[in-house]
Write an enzyme that holds these catalytic residues in place. Structure first.
Site, mmCIF file in Angstrom:
data_model
loop_
_atom_site.group_PDB
_atom_site.id
_atom_site.type_symbol
_atom_site.label_atom_id
_atom_site.label_comp_id
_atom_site.label_asym_id
_atom_site.label_seq_id
_atom_site.Cartn_x
_atom_site.Cartn_y
_atom_site.Cartn_z
ATOM 1 N N GLU A 16 0.818 -1.211 0.000
ATOM 2 C CA GLU A 16 0.000 0.000 0.000
ATOM 3 C C GLU A 16 0.862 1.275 0.000
ATOM 4 O O GLU A 16 0.402 2.339 0.400
ATOM 5 C CB GLU A 16 -0.942 -0.019 1.197
ATOM 6 N N SER A 191 -6.933 -2.935 2.615
ATOM 7 C CA SER A 191 -7.283 -2.272 1.354
ATOM 8 C C SER A 191 -7.470 -3.228 0.189
ATOM 9 O O SER A 191 -7.168 -2.908 -0.947
ATOM 10 C CB SER A 191 -6.221 -1.220 0.991
ATOM 11 N N SER A 192 -7.933 -4.432 0.471
ATOM 12 C CA SER A 192 -8.249 -5.426 -0.565
ATOM 13 C C SER A 192 -7.026 -5.903 -1.329
ATOM 14 O O SER A 192 -7.153 -6.489 -2.406
ATOM 15 C CB SER A 192 -9.302 -4.874 -1.549
ATOM 16 N N ASN A 314 -16.961 -6.833 8.979
ATOM 17 C CA ASN A 314 -16.097 -7.259 7.890
ATOM 18 C C ASN A 314 -14.637 -7.071 8.295
ATOM 19 O O ASN A 314 -13.875 -8.026 8.352
ATOM 20 C CB ASN A 314 -16.417 -6.470 6.618
ATOM 21 N N ASN A 317 -9.962 -1.012 10.223
ATOM 22 C CA ASN A 317 -8.767 -0.386 9.670
ATOM 23 C C ASN A 317 -8.326 0.724 10.613
ATOM 24 O O ASN A 317 -9.021 1.729 10.764
ATOM 25 C CB ASN A 317 -9.077 0.172 8.276
ATOM 26 N N SER A 326 -11.013 8.763 0.064
ATOM 27 C CA SER A 326 -11.054 7.834 1.193
ATOM 28 C C SER A 326 -12.282 8.056 2.056
ATOM 29 O O SER A 326 -12.755 9.180 2.253
ATOM 30 C CB SER A 326 -9.791 7.973 2.048
#
EC number: 6.3.2.4
Length: 367
Positions: A16, A191-192, A314, A317, A326
């Site tokens: 990231e 962040s996937s 889920n 963060n 964001s």
């Protein structure tokens, strides 16, 4: 008025890295220059720390796919335990002017997993965001889910696998336990990054291979059908929650590109179209999750809202993105806290916690 010197740490050895550069840019642009003096500390992809100039710290800053750290000739090291000059200019071997507080915005591995937080604790520097324990457990999706489940908070069913045992992973057994489709995630990425949606055996093994490139531990989860609701939390001992937002992906799922690169990859309904009762329920749940995982300063809590009104966590963060698209700053924006004020509050919370911790005794005897 003497300005507070804020060290913004960004970049890092993480998948990231580029997102962090974007976050740093937005913070630098928005921070109150009348109140704060910015010191830029950029970490390159090899892990070296650079002292950067605010006028030239980024290359291709307007292109999220090509953005880069402009490495300087001045490198910095952190000296644990020093009373003065915890940050040392390695090019001249002298101490930098004292930084009053650090704003780490290094996303992902070595940034929000407790690593930087532990180093800053050793250096006795106040820093924005969650402390060591909360950062570490929130980053590790496996352990975060265990803690939340133990506190009676709903999480998706899942299975954890380690890279050392990847030859023993059986698609049929996983399918029987979790059904299809399912999601594969590196346990310690955000962040996937490395996340894939799986619909068949071929995608499963490819998804496992991809995820193991980013972590030694991989989480496989059932697919939860529900609306994607996000809530921002702010505070230390008495945290508050923002109005919830809803992510409306325009792609198959809320991918890395949807979050940070493609401004049309997802829409954000802000605030989410929820009843007052559901809004309050999300806010209360977000604060409960925040406190269960020992978070402080800030975090974004992501839920699935099922058709029956139940919430399933889920992920959490603890150093959410601060780019122009964001969710964390946008949610506070619609909740009445504009970007610059949000930065100010986060810095104030960092200093307050540092002062609180420094009041603790470190010896059993009076000196």
């Amino acid at each position: 008025m003497t300005k507070t010197k804020v060290g913004i740490v960004f970049g890092g050895k993480s998948a990231e890295h580029e997102v962090s550069l974007q976050s740093a840019k937005n913070i630098v642009d928005a921070i109150d220059k009348e109140k704060y003096e910015v010191v830029l500390l950029g970490i390159d992809k090899q892990g070296k720390w650079h002292i950067n100039n605010t006028s030239s710290y980024l290359i291709n800053e307007e292109n999220p796919k090509l953005i880069q750290l402009n490495k300087s000739n001045e490198q910095v090291a952190v000296v644990p335990g020093a009373e003065n000059g915890q940050l040392v200019n390695m090019s001249r071997t002298d101490g930098l002017d004292q930084v009053d507080v650090v704003f780490p915005i290094v996303h992902g591995t070595l940034g929000e997993d407790g690593s930087i937080q532990g180093m800053l604790r050793l250096a006795n520097l106040p820093f924005v965001g969650t402390d060591v324990l909360g950062s570490a457990v929130s980053m590790d999706k496996d352990y975060a889910k265990r803690l939340l489940h133990g506190a009676g908070i709903a999480v998706a069913n899942g299975m954890t696998f380690r890279k050392s045992k990847q030859n023993e992973i059986d698609f049929v057994k996983v399918k029987e336990a979790l059904g299809l489709p399912m999601f594969i995630k590196p346990a310690n990425q955000g962040s996937s990054v490395g996340v894939s949606k799986v619909r068949n055996e071929e995608e499963f093994y490819q998804g496992m291979k991809d995820a193991f490139q980013y972590d030694q531990k991989v989480l496989v989860e059932e697919a939860i059908v529900g609306r994607e609701i996000e809530c921002a939390v702010l505070g230390n001992e008495d945290p508050i929650a923002s109005l919830p937002g809803e992510v409306l992906p325009q792609t198959d799922f809320y991918s890395y590109e949807s979050k940070y690169i493609d401004e049309t990859g997802a829409e954000l309904a802000a605030p989410a179209d929820l009843s007052d009762e559901l809004t309050k329920k999300v806010q209360q749940a977000a604060v409960e999750v925040f406190q269960t995982l020992d978070c402080e300063g800030m975090a974004r809590v992501d839920f699935f809202l099922q058709e029956n009104g139940e919430l399933v966590v889920n992920e959490v963060n603890t150093l959410p993105g601060f780019t122009k698209i964001s969710m964390y700053p946008r949610l506070w924006g619609i909740s009445g806290i504009p970007y610059a004020e949000l930065i100010d509050r986060l810095i104030t919370l960092a200093v307050e916690r540092h002062e609180r911790n420094n009041q603790l005794k470190n010896t059993m005897w009076d000196e």
